[in-house]
Design an enzyme around this catalytic site. Structure first.
Site, mmCIF file in Angstrom:
data_model
loop_
_atom_site.group_PDB
_atom_site.id
_atom_site.type_symbol
_atom_site.label_atom_id
_atom_site.label_comp_id
_atom_site.label_asym_id
_atom_site.label_seq_id
_atom_site.Cartn_x
_atom_site.Cartn_y
_atom_site.Cartn_z
ATOM 1 N N LYS A 1 -18.897 18.032 -7.770
ATOM 2 C CA LYS A 1 -19.382 16.513 -8.696
ATOM 3 C C LYS A 1 -19.447 15.588 -7.606
ATOM 4 C CE LYS A 1 -19.416 13.573 -12.808
ATOM 5 N NZ LYS A 1 -18.402 12.833 -13.320
ATOM 6 N N ASN B 1 -14.224 12.589 -20.603
ATOM 7 C CA ASN B 1 -13.007 12.139 -20.806
ATOM 8 C C ASN B 1 -12.357 11.530 -21.214
ATOM 9 O OD1 ASN B 1 -11.900 11.891 -17.201
ATOM 10 N ND2 ASN B 1 -10.136 11.701 -19.059
#
Length: 269
Positions: free
Chosen positions: A95, A204
């Site tokens: 990522k 998250n």
């Protein structure tokens, strides 16, 4: 199924590992979410002790790890972090995050494109975190990125889909998965992203900062699944004016009124 590169996932909810009060809470939340692709920052991994107390439990869960380059300020640092991830974890999945501004953590589009092109040429599975910029996302697709991860709003802000208009354009134009990343603060917002046609979402902070992360993770999993099903079912068109759900003519026509009046009169008589 969510397909990224040559890998398929039954869950369309990606989760992160940061901001949890402790590792056990994090692991319970990830398990509850059903997520199969979990991000973690390279700077959080410590293999100097022979094993890492974050990495080991995650690997034992059977999830696929998606190391990120958080903390990188330019393409050179991000490329180094990706190469380090390959050496330490044996994965070329990355990522790509480059945000030189520590206050707002806005991704640098120029450095991101430079790093993405280099890493794609080296065979990495690159998933860049970027502004919700349709032109940039198209360029990243052209250089070989496996997916794009445009932000909904600033990282950790829980502000939701502030960039919805641009996300819609990106989703419409993309030939690779569009994963909405950053800013999603509630299950309803994740559901909305999926209704729009996003391939997946990454959550998250909204899970880690909730009063009950394990329960919140399950809520997000349900919301993502519901949003996906709604997208596949096909949402009704949005209109600027009203559309009656029942006929407004016919039953009030003169013959109908006349018959009704006769009926009432006969009963009254």
């Amino acid at each position: 199924m969510l397909t990224i590169a040559d890998h398929q996932f039954s869950s369309r909810l990606l989760t992160g590992t940061g901001k949890f009060s402790n590792h056990n809470t994090m692991l319970q939340a990830i398990a509850s979410s059903g997520s199969q692709l979990v991000t973690l920052a390279m700077k959080r991994i410590d293999l100097t002790r022979g094993h890492d107390n974050l990495l080991g439990p995650l690997q034992s869960m059977g999830v696929k790890l998606l190391p990120n380059t958080a903390g990188a300020r330019n393409a050179k640092e991000a490329i180094f972090a990706a190469e380090l991830a390959y050496e330490m974890l044996g994965t070329k999945w990355i990522k790509l995050e480059i945000h030189p501004d520590p206050k707002y953590l806005m991704p640098d589009p120029i450095e991101t494109l430079i790093a993405a092109q280099h890493l794609c040429e080296k065979g990495y599975i690159v998933m860049p975190y970027v502004h919700a910029d349709p032109v940039l996302c198209r360029r990243l697709e052209e250089v070989g990125c496996a997916a794009v991860m445009p932000l909904g709003s600033p990282i950790g802000s829980n502000q939701g889909l502030a960039t919805e208009t641009f996300l819609s354009i990106i989703i419409e134009q993309a030939n690779i998965p569009v994963i909405v990343d950053a800013g999603i603060g509630a299950p309803s917002q994740a559901c909305r992203a999926m209704e729009m046609g996003a391939a997946a979402v990454l959550v998250n902070t909204a899970i880690a900062s909730s009063a009950n992360p394990q329960q919140m993770a399950k809520c997000f999993a349900d919301a993502v699944a519901t949003g996906r099903q709604a997208y596949l079912a096909g949402l009704g068109a949005v209109n600027n004016h009203a559309h009656a759900t029942s006929p407004l003519t016919g039953f009030l026509s003169e013959p109908s009124i006349s018959s009704l009046a006769k009926s009432v009169n006969s009963k009254g008589g």
